[in-house]
Design an enzyme around this catalytic site. Sequence first.
Site, mmCIF file in Angstrom:
data_model
loop_
_atom_site.group_PDB
_atom_site.id
_atom_site.type_symbol
_atom_site.label_atom_id
_atom_site.label_comp_id
_atom_site.label_asym_id
_atom_site.label_seq_id
_atom_site.Cartn_x
_atom_site.Cartn_y
_atom_site.Cartn_z
ATOM 1 N N TYR A 22 45.208 -29.126 -48.799
ATOM 2 C CA TYR A 22 44.969 -28.027 -49.741
ATOM 3 C C TYR A 22 44.582 -28.637 -51.093
ATOM 4 O O TYR A 22 44.589 -29.858 -51.255
ATOM 5 C CB TYR A 22 46.233 -27.152 -49.843
ATOM 6 C CG TYR A 22 46.275 -26.042 -48.791
ATOM 7 C CD1 TYR A 22 45.745 -26.234 -47.527
ATOM 8 C CD2 TYR A 22 46.815 -24.796 -49.097
ATOM 9 C CE1 TYR A 22 45.766 -25.212 -46.580
ATOM 10 C CE2 TYR A 22 46.840 -23.765 -48.150
ATOM 11 C CZ TYR A 22 46.312 -23.993 -46.891
ATOM 12 O OH TYR A 22 46.320 -22.978 -45.968
ATOM 13 N N ARG A 78 55.620 -29.663 -51.421
ATOM 14 C CA ARG A 78 55.273 -29.924 -50.027
ATOM 15 C C ARG A 78 54.216 -31.020 -50.035
ATOM 16 O O ARG A 78 53.162 -30.877 -50.647
ATOM 17 C CB ARG A 78 54.733 -28.638 -49.405
ATOM 18 C CG ARG A 78 54.385 -28.715 -47.948
ATOM 19 C CD ARG A 78 54.113 -27.282 -47.483
ATOM 20 N NE ARG A 78 53.795 -27.192 -46.084
ATOM 21 C CZ ARG A 78 52.582 -26.870 -45.630
ATOM 22 N NH1 ARG A 78 51.595 -26.638 -46.460
ATOM 23 N NH2 ARG A 78 52.384 -26.778 -44.331
#
Lengths: 652, 281
Positions: free
Chosen positions: A498, A536
Amino acid sequence: MNVAIVGGGPAGLYLAILLSKLDRGVDVRVLERNEPDATFGFGVVFSEETLGALRDADPETHLEITDTFARWDRIDIRFQGREVSSRGHSFSAIARRRLLEILQERCRELGVTLEFGVEVEELPDADLVVGADGANSLVRRFGNFGTKVRPEGSKYVWFGTDHVFDAFTFAFREIEHGLFNAHAYPYDERMSTFIVECPEPVWRAAGLDRLDEQESLAFCEQLFANELRGRELYSNRSLWLDFPKITNTTWHSGNVVILGDAAHTAHFSIGSGTKLAIEDSISLAAALARRRWDLEAAFVDYELEREPYVERTQDAASESAAYFGRIASYSHLEPIQFAFNLITRSGRITHATLGVRDPQFTRALDGWLGGRPISPPPAFSPYELRGARFEKRFELVESSVAVSPEGRASPEEAVRPEGKLLLRLTHAGRRGATQPRSRGVDLPLADGWPVVAPTKRPYAPFGAIPGEPDEVAVLDAFVAAARAAAAEVLEIDMAHGYLLGSYLSPLTNDEDDRLRFPLRVLEAVRGAWEGPLAVRLSVTDWHPRGNTVDDGIAIARALADHGCDLIHVEAGQTIHDDRPQYRRGFLTALSDRVRNEARVPTLVGGYLTTLDEANTIVAAGRADLVLLDLPETQIERPLQPVTTVLLGEVRA
Amino acid sequence: MKLSAEVNIGIGLPTTVPGATGDLLLEWARRADDGPFSSVAVLDRVAYDSYEPFAMLAAAAAATSRVRLATMIAIGPLRSTALLAKQAASVHGLSGGRLTLGLAVGARLDDFDVAGVEHKGRGKRLGEQLAYIRGNVDGDLVGPSRDGIEILVGGLSGPAYSRMARYADGYAHNGGPPRAFANAAARAIAAWSDLGRPGRPKLWGQGYFAFGDPDRGDAYLRDYYAFTGPFAEKIAAGQLTSARAVKDYVRGYEEAGCDELVLFPCVPGIDELERLQEALS
């Protein structure tokens, strides 16, 4: 039928016994390069399971072997001046020399020809040739076995001592150059095996590469004087070695078959080498009997039967070898946790199986974690993170939200923060504008929105070329989302390629300071959010040119220094064509390294499906919090689809 | 007739078995459709005396009305992406939407050599093919419609599991004892969960059987898998040659969570199909 067995170690001799018993008409020869009384190594370890197999295969030798056995059921772990003991582990050991005497005697009784001092220069003339000649097998030259040899684990040296230990003892000693450890166990009423081990850099720093045999013996004797209670170490050509992990793609070639260490080795730290070798002999003899000396059919049976077991043991041994290689990173653990981590290092013992062997130990462990003498299992122990209290370790419910419309992965994704325990703020970056995941992942929308990333390459085939991110807007969006968030734990998504994750990897960012923007976002969100803040992170890119686990640990450390309270351990997906390693609990070992090397709390998932896994992970200090994948049960199977929703209620 | 097992049982068409005629293959498909089987499946090999999988499934589409038609697996990168999509979509359309398209990279160099296709880069090409077929990235230029094609991906490498979880509906295992299947299935589910796919992947397994002439079956498997070297004899040793062995195998796969188990013949002859049917009833 005549059989030539090369190698007069336990496996070769035992096979000779079994084959002679199988068929009195068979002519069995054992060719051994050394003299009958020469032996290397001191004691060898057997498990209860192996003893049962020995009893069934040859009751005569079983009786003699078990008569001279040293037996114990305790493991002592001496660490930081404390000793932790665990019971219920049935071990037996025997002097290797005594074992060989018994087997040689039995061979003679059965009419086996034993030839000593024979070097095998060429393929012996026999109907069946067995390579039982150990890790450096010469017989392997006579066939096509696809042999691979790689060193694994730390430097080690094998001694004997006349101090008789009364348990399998793991002892740890720290000196200025680093941490040494010893593996010691008794093998008869007078002697113990004593193996000293340390990582290669420590070995070099301590100057052991320059010491001769006597000097290094003296060094070890002094280092472990406490454990040896002033007794001596004995050398038997005891030199520092690298353990060779040996695998072969096949164990037979023509009329030649290999077994034991010649076919496969398992790191000494799980003590399975002799056991595997003797079990190979039993399996091969049984296959030859079943197949009435049809060699090829018997070889295939033997391999099919032994392979899965050997592979599992080798995997466990490699885990154990790697564990002892990074032992220093566990020195901050409490002795009881350190001990449990050690006992469960190879994955073969879990919280549940140890609870059966040694309920007292797990009760003490649970009590230590729970803060009361009688506490529930580790997964139900409370945990605190920056003022947030968790009643159990698998309480987190994941939910994610895109910080802005263009940061969405797909059109269905929510944009408004909702109250969930763990709320992940994401920006999909170049993985945005895709079709719903029910259909597939990274399938571009026909009419998608522009995506952004620090690289110009699309994420997956047919994906859009990313534009340059507007860093100010992205930063503002993360901060605004953080301010609006209603959650117990807020998480910033820097994993799986991401947007922020793609900043971190050399695969997708040419910038020198790849942490620059992700750390800015982290600091800004930290300023806008007072509660626990998780990140994360893909700890490794699973790609040769990407971030390694060591890189991931360094990143985790930097994130912790900039206000991250919890690393949510993930791996891979930085690019679409990485080389992942999927299996049950595939992230656990990574979480262990991040938690104990970067010394930062971790949250881990990775296809964990049982409470036992959660208990073991938490109790061993491999993670602080876990995410469980609850599988459908067999009974409910036709009705209930699998869910990844997690147990536990969302607390206001 | 109802099968005793809860796992669906499919049957392979003997397209790669020496001596199988076109008549036998069509009769085999018809009988499978009449019988208890839930799918008929084909293997894919170029440099071998065998029938082309999509041609076979197109013929099977005409000879059957009920069973799913599956490639188990087809070697995607041997074919150009658009043509592969078109072949698959055509079988899907001709069969009224019964295609299960299993794809993998293939294991044999000679197939790539005779097809004149580069072996290197096959994984990357398969990924593109999956994205193309599943993603409708051509804007319906290459019809007929591919909607509803069930896609499986096979292979044992990390990237294979990842491609499966990214683009497919399920996983196609390459056969072996149930514990090998269970191990692969756990990896497939782990990948599925890692890629954030909802639910669970469909899990397809396979095995080989020969009732009438196990030696002939053995010789066929050793020849067909000769390229694997020492593994050929292990694959041959795993051949199911009795009703008991079939039942144990089915039970093992069922316990390992298999959704569809396809049993492939090693000997041509319709009596082999009949005996399998008996063994399963």
